[in-house]
Design an enzyme around this catalytic site. Sequence first.
Site, PDB file in Angstrom:
ATOM      1  CB  THR A 214      38.101  26.628  45.228  1.00 51.64           C
ATOM      2  OG1 THR A 214      39.132  25.645  45.495  1.00 51.64           O
ATOM      3  CG2 THR A 214      38.674  27.697  44.300  1.00 51.64           C
TER       4      THR A 214
ATOM      5  NE  ARG B  38      39.011  22.073  53.557  1.00 53.60           N
ATOM      6  CZ  ARG B  38      38.005  22.492  54.303  1.00 53.60           C
ATOM      7  NH1 ARG B  38      36.776  22.095  54.023  1.00 53.60           N
ATOM      8  NH2 ARG B  38      38.189  23.292  55.305  1.00 53.60           N
TER       9      ARG B  38
ATOM     10  CG  ASP C 242      43.947  22.399  59.916  1.00 54.24           C
ATOM     11  OD1 ASP C 242      43.819  23.081  58.890  1.00 54.24           O
ATOM     12  OD2 ASP C 242      44.577  21.315  59.949  1.00 54.24           O
TER      13      ASP C 242
ATOM     14  CG  ASP D 185      47.371  23.442  61.148  1.00 59.23           C
ATOM     15  OD1 ASP D 185      48.377  23.048  60.503  1.00 59.23           O
ATOM     16  OD2 ASP D 185      46.652  24.380  60.783  1.00 59.23           O
TER      17      ASP D 185
HETATM   18  C1  PRP Z   1      41.621  18.291  55.943  1.00 55.59           C
HETATM   19  C2  PRP Z   1      41.172  16.905  56.362  1.00 55.59           C
HETATM   20  C3  PRP Z   1      40.528  16.381  55.123  1.00 55.59           C
HETATM   21  C4  PRP Z   1      39.921  17.611  54.523  1.00 55.59           C
HETATM   22  C5  PRP Z   1      38.435  17.588  54.779  1.00 55.59           C
HETATM   23  O1  PRP Z   1      42.785  18.255  55.204  1.00 55.59           O
HETATM   24  O2  PRP Z   1      42.215  16.095  56.830  1.00 55.59           O
HETATM   25  O3  PRP Z   1      41.435  15.769  54.221  1.00 55.59           O
HETATM   26  O4  PRP Z   1      40.507  18.743  55.181  1.00 55.59           O
HETATM   27  O5  PRP Z   1      37.807  18.653  54.146  1.00 55.59           O
HETATM   28  P1  PRP Z   1      36.783  18.425  52.935  1.00 55.59           P
HETATM   29  O6  PRP Z   1      35.858  17.344  53.338  1.00 55.59           O
HETATM   30  O7  PRP Z   1      36.106  19.767  52.825  1.00 55.59           O
HETATM   31  O8  PRP Z   1      37.572  18.095  51.706  1.00 55.59           O
HETATM   32  P2  PRP Z   1      43.539  19.591  54.715  1.00 55.59           P
HETATM   33  O9  PRP Z   1      43.064  19.999  53.374  1.00 55.59           O
HETATM   34  O10 PRP Z   1      43.439  20.623  55.805  1.00 55.59           O
HETATM   35  O11 PRP Z   1      45.013  19.104  54.496  1.00 55.59           O
HETATM   36  P3  PRP Z   1      46.144  18.726  55.578  1.00 55.59           P
HETATM   37  O12 PRP Z   1      45.677  17.483  56.321  1.00 55.59           O
HETATM   38  O13 PRP Z   1      47.339  18.470  54.743  1.00 55.59           O
HETATM   39  O14 PRP Z   1      46.305  19.890  56.514  1.00 55.59           O
HETATM   40  N1  URA Z   2      39.550  20.052  57.729  1.00 61.34           N
HETATM   41  C1  URA Z   2      39.853  20.098  59.047  1.00 61.34           C
HETATM   42  O1  URA Z   2      40.969  19.749  59.458  1.00 61.34           O
HETATM   43  N2  URA Z   2      38.916  20.542  59.896  1.00 61.34           N
HETATM   44  C2  URA Z   2      37.686  20.931  59.494  1.00 61.34           C
HETATM   45  O2  URA Z   2      36.864  21.322  60.343  1.00 61.34           O
HETATM   46  C3  URA Z   2      37.398  20.873  58.130  1.00 61.34           C
HETATM   47  C4  URA Z   2      38.333  20.415  57.263  1.00 61.34           C
END
Ligand code: PRP
Ligand code: URA
Length: 210
Positions: free
Chosen positions: A109, A105, A201, A204
């Site tokens: 945005t 994400r 997160d 993380d």
């Molecule tokens: C997180 C999660 C989803 C997304 C959800 O990933 O694992 O893929 O956010 O958010 P959304 O419904 O608003 O799209 P992130 O973008 O943090 O990536 P990562 O797992 O690589 O840290």
């Molecule tokens: N992605 C995450 O990992 N946690 C949230 O709460 C939203 C998006």
Amino acid sequence: MANAELHLMDHPLILHKITMLRNVETDTKDFRQLVTEISLLIGYEATRDLPLVDVEVETPLVKTTGKAIPKNVCLVPVLRAGLGMVDAMLSLLPAARVGHIGLYRDHETLHPVEYYCKMPLDVSERVCIILDPMLATGGSSVAAIDSLKRRGVKNIKLVNIIGAPCGVEAVHNAHPDVPIYLGCLDERLNENGYILPGLGDAGDRLYGTK
Ligand code: PRP
Ligand code: URA
């Protein structure tokens, strides 16, 4: 929203483990273990309507006909956090293929950016089960479904552990044919797009990167 299905989990084991997952005191090792256990339990529900075929089987006594799941499932973890759900799902469906989709994400945005996609060649013939613990704005799950549909996939299920109402609505609106199997429906998003109460997160916490 014709045909949109939300399968909201109500099993005590799932709800108990999700509470442990939310706890800020839960360390990386336990977080990973809980994601595995919850994925196994939601996966059980998400596979409930997989079609079966008849197969011949020889018991020590006689030949008979049994039921079997055809080897036509593809698990699709959304990187990174969806990777934490793969081992559990493979223990349920050991013959499944795994296609990876990389999405992050954009912090400003909140729109998903696809940076990787590797699917089995015959993915369009398969039942695809998308795995991502978090359904926040819904942008990432909608983008993962878009990507599979562009590759000709017709039968898609979405498995998430925690979701926000706007994420569920976004998936239902964009893809009313895709059922969602959700561990818990939370209240809302905060101003940074994080689910409240949520768990923080997911990537993380799974990989100890913060
Ligand atoms: C997180 C999660 C989803 C997304 C959800 O990933 O694992 O893929 O956010 O958010 P959304 O419904 O608003 O799209 P992130 O973008 O943090 O990536 P990562 O797992 O690589 O840290
Ligand atoms: N992605 C995450 O990992 N946690 C949230 O709460 C939203 C998006």
